[in-house]
Design a protein around this motif. Sequence first.
Motif, mmCIF file in Angstrom:
data_model
loop_
_atom_site.group_PDB
_atom_site.id
_atom_site.type_symbol
_atom_site.label_atom_id
_atom_site.label_comp_id
_atom_site.label_asym_id
_atom_site.label_seq_id
_atom_site.Cartn_x
_atom_site.Cartn_y
_atom_site.Cartn_z
ATOM 1 N N GLU A 40 0.827 -1.206 0.000
ATOM 2 C CA GLU A 40 0.000 0.000 0.000
ATOM 3 C C GLU A 40 0.861 1.256 0.000
ATOM 4 O OE1 GLU A 40 -0.150 -2.173 2.628
ATOM 5 O OE2 GLU A 40 -1.981 -3.285 2.290
ATOM 6 N N SER A 41 1.950 1.217 0.744
ATOM 7 C CA SER A 41 2.853 2.374 0.809
ATOM 8 C C SER A 41 3.483 2.643 -0.550
ATOM 9 C CB SER A 41 3.954 2.130 1.836
ATOM 10 O OG SER A 41 3.411 1.887 3.104
ATOM 11 N N TYR A 42 3.916 1.579 -1.217
ATOM 12 C CA TYR A 42 4.472 1.730 -2.563
ATOM 13 C C TYR A 42 3.418 2.238 -3.532
ATOM 14 C CZ TYR A 42 8.590 -0.935 -1.147
ATOM 15 O OH TYR A 42 9.727 -1.367 -0.535
ATOM 16 N N PHE A 43 2.190 1.755 -3.388
ATOM 17 C CA PHE A 43 1.115 2.113 -4.304
ATOM 18 C C PHE A 43 0.912 3.622 -4.375
ATOM 19 C CE2 PHE A 43 -3.392 3.176 -4.864
ATOM 20 C CZ PHE A 43 -3.592 2.696 -6.148
ATOM 21 N N TRP A 44 0.826 4.287 -3.227
ATOM 22 C CA TRP A 44 0.556 5.717 -3.215
ATOM 23 C C TRP A 44 1.723 6.517 -3.790
ATOM 24 C CZ3 TRP A 44 -4.235 6.514 -3.205
ATOM 25 C CH2 TRP A 44 -5.101 5.724 -2.463
ATOM 26 N N ASP A 45 2.938 6.078 -3.535
ATOM 27 C CA ASP A 45 4.095 6.775 -4.109
ATOM 28 C C ASP A 45 4.149 6.594 -5.625
ATOM 29 O OD1 ASP A 45 4.850 7.775 -1.702
ATOM 30 O OD2 ASP A 45 6.581 6.468 -1.426
ATOM 31 N N VAL A 46 3.879 5.382 -6.095
ATOM 32 C CA VAL A 46 3.878 5.129 -7.539
ATOM 33 C C VAL A 46 2.736 5.896 -8.206
ATOM 34 C CG1 VAL A 46 3.516 3.337 -9.291
ATOM 35 C CG2 VAL A 46 5.080 2.933 -7.392
ATOM 36 N N LEU A 47 1.587 5.953 -7.566
ATOM 37 C CA LEU A 47 0.455 6.707 -8.101
ATOM 38 C C LEU A 47 0.806 8.189 -8.239
ATOM 39 C CD1 LEU A 47 -2.562 6.529 -8.963
ATOM 40 C CD2 LEU A 47 -3.119 7.113 -6.601
ATOM 41 N N PHE A 48 1.435 8.760 -7.226
ATOM 42 C CA PHE A 48 1.841 10.170 -7.264
ATOM 43 C C PHE A 48 2.846 10.405 -8.385
ATOM 44 C CE2 PHE A 48 4.838 13.489 -5.855
ATOM 45 C CZ PHE A 48 3.969 14.564 -5.833
ATOM 46 N N LEU A 49 3.865 9.552 -8.475
ATOM 47 C CA LEU A 49 4.881 9.687 -9.510
ATOM 48 C C LEU A 49 4.264 9.548 -10.904
ATOM 49 C CD1 LEU A 49 7.830 9.971 -10.323
ATOM 50 C CD2 LEU A 49 8.058 7.509 -10.053
ATOM 51 N N THR A 50 3.347 8.624 -11.075
ATOM 52 C CA THR A 50 2.673 8.440 -12.367
ATOM 53 C C THR A 50 1.867 9.673 -12.737
ATOM 54 O OG1 THR A 50 2.553 6.065 -11.953
ATOM 55 C CG2 THR A 50 1.081 6.954 -13.641
ATOM 56 N N GLN A 51 1.159 10.230 -11.779
ATOM 57 C CA GLN A 51 0.348 11.419 -12.034
ATOM 58 C C GLN A 51 1.224 12.593 -12.484
ATOM 59 O OE1 GLN A 51 -1.580 12.957 -8.570
ATOM 60 N NE2 GLN A 51 -2.722 14.496 -9.689
ATOM 61 N N ILE A 52 2.316 12.820 -11.790
ATOM 62 C CA ILE A 52 3.203 13.931 -12.144
ATOM 63 C C ILE A 52 3.857 13.680 -13.503
ATOM 64 C CG2 ILE A 52 5.329 15.120 -11.471
ATOM 65 C CD1 ILE A 52 2.802 15.930 -9.909
ATOM 66 N N THR A 53 4.219 12.448 -13.778
ATOM 67 C CA THR A 53 4.836 12.123 -15.064
ATOM 68 C C THR A 53 3.850 12.315 -16.214
ATOM 69 O OG1 THR A 53 6.312 10.578 -13.951
ATOM 70 C CG2 THR A 53 6.092 10.337 -16.325
ATOM 71 N N ILE A 54 2.592 11.994 -15.998
ATOM 72 C CA ILE A 54 1.563 12.220 -17.024
ATOM 73 C C ILE A 54 1.398 13.718 -17.272
ATOM 74 C CG2 ILE A 54 -0.932 12.071 -17.465
ATOM 75 C CD1 ILE A 54 -0.823 9.277 -16.139
ATOM 76 N N ILE A 55 1.363 14.501 -16.209
ATOM 77 C CA ILE A 55 1.259 15.958 -16.368
ATOM 78 C C ILE A 55 2.471 16.484 -17.132
ATOM 79 C CG2 ILE A 55 1.238 18.169 -15.144
ATOM 80 C CD1 ILE A 55 -0.357 16.753 -12.920
ATOM 81 N N PHE A 56 3.665 15.976 -16.810
ATOM 82 C CA PHE A 56 4.884 16.384 -17.508
ATOM 83 C C PHE A 56 4.797 16.031 -18.997
ATOM 84 C CE2 PHE A 56 9.217 15.212 -18.948
ATOM 85 C CZ PHE A 56 9.771 16.490 -18.946
ATOM 86 N N ALA A 57 4.364 14.814 -19.304
ATOM 87 C CA ALA A 57 4.247 14.386 -20.710
ATOM 88 C C ALA A 57 3.226 15.245 -21.454
ATOM 89 C CB ALA A 57 3.863 12.912 -20.777
ATOM 90 N N MET A 58 2.105 15.563 -20.814
ATOM 91 C CA MET A 58 1.091 16.394 -21.458
ATOM 92 C C MET A 58 1.613 17.805 -21.712
ATOM 93 S SD MET A 58 -2.277 15.001 -19.421
ATOM 94 C CE MET A 58 -3.248 16.411 -19.795
ATOM 95 N N GLU A 59 2.333 18.357 -20.764
ATOM 96 C CA GLU A 59 2.899 19.694 -20.950
ATOM 97 C C GLU A 59 3.960 19.697 -22.043
ATOM 98 O OE1 GLU A 59 2.052 22.752 -19.767
ATOM 99 O OE2 GLU A 59 0.336 21.686 -18.936
ATOM 100 N N LEU A 60 4.778 18.651 -22.071
ATOM 101 C CA LEU A 60 5.795 18.536 -23.111
ATOM 102 C C LEU A 60 5.137 18.425 -24.487
ATOM 103 C CD1 LEU A 60 8.868 18.491 -23.155
ATOM 104 C CD2 LEU A 60 8.758 16.009 -23.113
ATOM 105 N N TYR A 61 4.078 17.633 -24.582
ATOM 106 C CA TYR A 61 3.327 17.512 -25.831
ATOM 107 C C TYR A 61 2.739 18.858 -26.236
ATOM 108 C CZ TYR A 61 -0.232 15.987 -29.144
ATOM 109 O OH TYR A 61 -1.015 15.844 -30.251
ATOM 110 N N GLU A 62 2.218 19.601 -25.263
ATOM 111 C CA GLU A 62 1.638 20.915 -25.536
ATOM 112 C C GLU A 62 2.700 21.888 -26.052
ATOM 113 O OE1 GLU A 62 -0.951 24.312 -23.175
ATOM 114 O OE2 GLU A 62 -0.760 22.307 -22.296
ATOM 115 N N VAL A 63 3.906 21.807 -25.502
ATOM 116 C CA VAL A 63 4.998 22.659 -25.967
ATOM 117 C C VAL A 63 5.370 22.305 -27.406
ATOM 118 C CG1 VAL A 63 7.474 23.131 -25.677
ATOM 119 C CG2 VAL A 63 5.959 23.191 -23.706
ATOM 120 N N ILE A 64 5.509 21.015 -27.684
ATOM 121 C CA ILE A 64 5.885 20.572 -29.036
ATOM 122 C C ILE A 64 4.811 20.969 -30.048
ATOM 123 C CG2 ILE A 64 6.254 18.530 -30.480
ATOM 124 C CD1 ILE A 64 7.618 17.269 -27.963
#
Length: 164
Positions: free
Chosen positions: A53-77
């Motif tokens: 459960e502890s790993y789950f929440w950290d991985v979920l947070f990291l995934t969410q931020i990485t998705i936001i990063f990918a979307m912003e990078l796509y928006e820039v391109i």
Amino acid sequence: NETHRVQVSFVVYNAPKDVLTKVSLDFMMARSGRIWRELSHQSCVLTVYRGWESYFWDVLFLTQITIIFAMELYEVIMGLSMSKLDRRKFVKNYLTFWNAVDWMSIIMAYAWLALWFVRLDKVSNVVELVQDMPIGIDACADGDAGVTCREAWYSGLFDELDKL
């Protein structure tokens, strides 16, 4: 040679919670005779990840931020390609309040993640020290060397706890 400050420190381990706490009691003496005291506690959870459960929440947070990063990078391109590499036009269209909020969130989240990994490394150093603790009278060499061994261990533990 006058004493201006005396510090008493000790470590307490709470086994049910797996928490190591350094307790420090400082006495500061003024020339007027007044004595100030300060009590401080510094705790460290030794087992950070207790289950999946502890790993789950950290991985979920990291995934969410990485998705936001990918979307912003796509928006820039896409913004650069739509503006035909005209930087002024792109900056005018792209730099909005909410894009700035997104980039600040991304930067702060990855900085927080880096600090978390540093903290995990420091906690693992404390755990190693605790596991290597000299136990019993015969754990260190006899005589003054034994006292020196225990003092060195406590000094190292206090130093590692101060780094947290």
